[in-house]
Design a protein around this motif. Sequence first.
Motif, PDB file in Angstrom:
ATOM      1  N   PRO A 101       0.834  -1.199   0.000  1.00  0.00           N
ATOM      2  CA  PRO A 101       0.000   0.000   0.000  1.00  0.00           C
ATOM      3  C   PRO A 101       0.875   1.259   0.000  1.00  0.00           C
ATOM      4  O   PRO A 101       2.029   1.222   0.417  1.00  0.00           O
ATOM      5  CB  PRO A 101      -0.792  -0.124   1.310  1.00  0.00           C
ATOM      6  CG  PRO A 101       0.054  -0.971   2.190  1.00  0.00           C
ATOM      7  CD  PRO A 101       0.789  -1.914   1.275  1.00  0.00           C
ATOM      8  N   GLY A 102       0.321   2.331  -0.504  1.00  0.00           N
ATOM      9  CA  GLY A 102       1.050   3.595  -0.477  1.00  0.00           C
ATOM     10  C   GLY A 102       1.582   3.997  -1.833  1.00  0.00           C
ATOM     11  O   GLY A 102       0.847   4.038  -2.816  1.00  0.00           O
ATOM     12  N   GLU A 103       2.870   4.282  -1.887  1.00  0.00           N
ATOM     13  CA  GLU A 103       3.487   4.846  -3.084  1.00  0.00           C
ATOM     14  C   GLU A 103       3.317   3.967  -4.318  1.00  0.00           C
ATOM     15  O   GLU A 103       3.067   4.474  -5.412  1.00  0.00           O
ATOM     16  CB  GLU A 103       4.978   5.111  -2.839  1.00  0.00           C
ATOM     17  CG  GLU A 103       5.711   5.722  -4.015  1.00  0.00           C
ATOM     18  CD  GLU A 103       5.173   7.081  -4.465  1.00  0.00           C
ATOM     19  OE1 GLU A 103       5.390   7.441  -5.633  1.00  0.00           O
ATOM     20  OE2 GLU A 103       4.541   7.777  -3.651  1.00  0.00           O
ATOM     21  N   LEU A 104       3.432   2.648  -4.188  1.00  0.00           N
ATOM     22  CA  LEU A 104       3.305   1.786  -5.357  1.00  0.00           C
ATOM     23  C   LEU A 104       1.911   1.917  -5.978  1.00  0.00           C
ATOM     24  O   LEU A 104       1.781   1.924  -7.197  1.00  0.00           O
ATOM     25  CB  LEU A 104       3.608   0.329  -5.022  1.00  0.00           C
ATOM     26  CG  LEU A 104       3.571  -0.635  -6.206  1.00  0.00           C
ATOM     27  CD1 LEU A 104       4.523  -0.207  -7.321  1.00  0.00           C
ATOM     28  CD2 LEU A 104       3.889  -2.050  -5.753  1.00  0.00           C
ATOM     29  N   ASP A 105       0.899   2.080  -5.162  1.00  0.00           N
ATOM     30  CA  ASP A 105      -0.450   2.263  -5.687  1.00  0.00           C
ATOM     31  C   ASP A 105      -0.513   3.498  -6.585  1.00  0.00           C
ATOM     32  O   ASP A 105      -1.101   3.466  -7.664  1.00  0.00           O
ATOM     33  CB  ASP A 105      -1.450   2.382  -4.538  1.00  0.00           C
ATOM     34  CG  ASP A 105      -2.881   2.374  -5.023  1.00  0.00           C
ATOM     35  OD1 ASP A 105      -3.200   1.585  -5.933  1.00  0.00           O
ATOM     36  OD2 ASP A 105      -3.683   3.162  -4.490  1.00  0.00           O
ATOM     37  N   ARG A 106       0.128   4.565  -6.174  1.00  0.00           N
ATOM     38  CA  ARG A 106       0.158   5.787  -6.996  1.00  0.00           C
ATOM     39  C   ARG A 106       0.960   5.575  -8.277  1.00  0.00           C
ATOM     40  O   ARG A 106       0.584   6.054  -9.347  1.00  0.00           O
ATOM     41  CB  ARG A 106       0.713   6.948  -6.181  1.00  0.00           C
ATOM     42  CG  ARG A 106      -0.244   7.402  -5.082  1.00  0.00           C
ATOM     43  CD  ARG A 106       0.266   8.602  -4.316  1.00  0.00           C
ATOM     44  NE  ARG A 106       1.336   8.282  -3.389  1.00  0.00           N
ATOM     45  CZ  ARG A 106       1.162   7.742  -2.183  1.00  0.00           C
ATOM     46  NH1 ARG A 106      -0.059   7.443  -1.767  1.00  0.00           N
ATOM     47  NH2 ARG A 106       2.178   7.494  -1.394  1.00  0.00           N
ATOM     48  N   VAL A 107       2.049   4.840  -8.191  1.00  0.00           N
ATOM     49  CA  VAL A 107       2.876   4.562  -9.374  1.00  0.00           C
ATOM     50  C   VAL A 107       2.087   3.714 -10.374  1.00  0.00           C
ATOM     51  O   VAL A 107       2.134   3.959 -11.584  1.00  0.00           O
ATOM     52  CB  VAL A 107       4.195   3.868  -8.976  1.00  0.00           C
ATOM     53  CG1 VAL A 107       4.960   3.383 -10.191  1.00  0.00           C
ATOM     54  CG2 VAL A 107       5.067   4.804  -8.141  1.00  0.00           C
TER      55      VAL A 107
END
Length: 84
Positions: A40-46
């Motif tokens: 969860p977190g940054e990878l979701d945005r990427v």
Amino acid sequence: MAEVTVRYWAAAKAAAGVAEEPYEAETLAGVLDAVRGRHPGELDRVLLRCSFLIDGDPVGKRAHETVRLTEGGTVEVLPPFAGG
């Protein structure tokens, strides 16, 4: 369910903290849900900006729910690259 290897490149690799990892899913949508659950977190945005290759073939604009995975296959996660 197919067991596949998800390979991350560039910003996706940095956000995931690994170059590749195994998952089980039937479709690209399913594997991406599992990836988001694990990272969860940054990878979701990427992932919102990424394109995907399934066993070397571009997914393009196909709905992720319709892209079936094959046993032993690969999912390449490709963020936009700068340069030419």
